[in-house]
Design an enzyme around this catalytic site. Structure first.
Site, mmCIF file in Angstrom:
data_model
loop_
_atom_site.group_PDB
_atom_site.id
_atom_site.type_symbol
_atom_site.label_atom_id
_atom_site.label_comp_id
_atom_site.label_asym_id
_atom_site.label_seq_id
_atom_site.Cartn_x
_atom_site.Cartn_y
_atom_site.Cartn_z
ATOM 1 N N CYS A 53 0.831 -1.213 0.000
ATOM 2 C CA CYS A 53 0.000 0.000 0.000
ATOM 3 C C CYS A 53 0.862 1.258 0.000
ATOM 4 C CB CYS A 53 -0.919 0.023 1.224
ATOM 5 S SG CYS A 53 -2.088 -1.333 1.252
ATOM 6 N N ARG A 130 -7.783 -4.049 -3.435
ATOM 7 C CA ARG A 130 -7.240 -2.896 -4.192
ATOM 8 C C ARG A 130 -8.168 -2.635 -5.377
ATOM 9 N NH1 ARG A 130 -2.321 -2.524 -1.842
ATOM 10 N NH2 ARG A 130 -1.581 -4.471 -0.943
HETATM 11 C C1 BEZ Z 1 0.451 -4.573 1.859
HETATM 12 O O1 BEZ Z 1 1.618 -4.927 1.789
HETATM 13 O O2 BEZ Z 1 0.088 -3.463 1.463
HETATM 14 C C2 BEZ Z 1 -0.571 -5.510 2.394
HETATM 15 C C3 BEZ Z 1 -0.363 -6.852 2.226
HETATM 16 C C4 BEZ Z 1 -1.304 -7.744 2.731
HETATM 17 C C5 BEZ Z 1 -2.433 -7.272 3.386
HETATM 18 C C6 BEZ Z 1 -2.645 -5.918 3.490
HETATM 19 C C7 BEZ Z 1 -1.718 -5.033 2.987
#
Ligand code: BEZ
Length: 218
Positions: A53, A130
């Site tokens: 993110c 996403r």
């Molecule tokens: C992330 O790295 O953004 C992420 C990965 C798994 C779950 C939620 C966020």
């Protein structure tokens, strides 16, 4: 209406973007009043202070001017509080110098996530996937992307798709595989025998057959 996943029925391409009011990092926003006469990219991320993110949000921030140049505003969202958003924005600015200076919805009650099918419980019951909603100036949803939690999106593709939608609208054309700005575009196929005959002898186009013809816009 709610489906068994808890989402309201998922919005589809061509639907009016469901209206909502939400708390964001720039104050309260009502969708119907936001980005008037502009395109809007409404996108969700699973959680603040997470690695993928952070890369994605930084990508949106670093390329915000390119969106603005396409008469487009950004509106982020995650199921986090506004305090978490502010802490993350400040943390990323401190670590990298990148500043998320567009509104991010604090969808702590999951209202907007459910309204837009961003909560997909078999992927996560507590975090939004996403999602990217391309919303036009009439507040019609024109393109939707959904990515899982563990795969980041492609900013070039988001910008390319936005420019493709705007080009298709402006010139009443369609865009072929891998179209990029400056490439030839597809002329709508003929709808009558006469139009087909005209198309087959048209000189200033790249003609594969009557139903597949390309032209340059410049
Ligand atoms: C992330 O790295 O953004 C992420 C990965 C798994 C779950 C939620 C966020």
């Amino acid at each position: 209406m709610e489906s068994d996943s808890g989402n309201t029925l998922m919005p589809r391409i061509g639907d009016k973007a469901p209206d909502f009011e939400a708390v964001t990092t720039t104050g309260k926003i009502r969708l119907s009043d936001y980005a008037k006469d502009k395109w809007l990219i409404l996108f969700s991320h699973p959680a603040d202070f997470t690695p993928v993110c952070t890369t994605e949000m930084s990508g949106f921030a670093q390329r915000k001017q390119e969106f603005n140049n396409l008469n487009t505003e950004l509106l982020g969202l995650s199921i986090d509080s506004v305090h978490a958003h502010l802490g993350w924005v400040n943390n990323v600015r401190k670590n990298t110098g990148v500043y998320f200076d567009f509104p991010i919805i604090a969808d702590i009650d999951m209202k907007v996530s459910k309204l837009y099918g961003m909560l997909q419980p078999n992927e996560s019951e507590t975090a939004a996937v996403r999602a990217v909603f391309f919303i036009d100036p009439k507040k019609i949803i024109r393109l939707i992307m959904y990515y899982p939690l563990n795969v980041g999106r492609n900013m070039n593709e988001i910008l390319r798709a936005l420019e493709a939608l705007q080009t298709a609208d402006k010139y009443k054309v369609a865009l072929p595989l891998d179209w990029q700005k400056g490439d030839k575009v597809i002329i709508p196929p003929p709808k009558t025998l006469q139009e087909m005959e005209n198309r087959l002898v048209q000189k200033d186009i790249e003609l594969v057959d009557f139903y597949l013809a390309k032209t340059s816009l410049n």
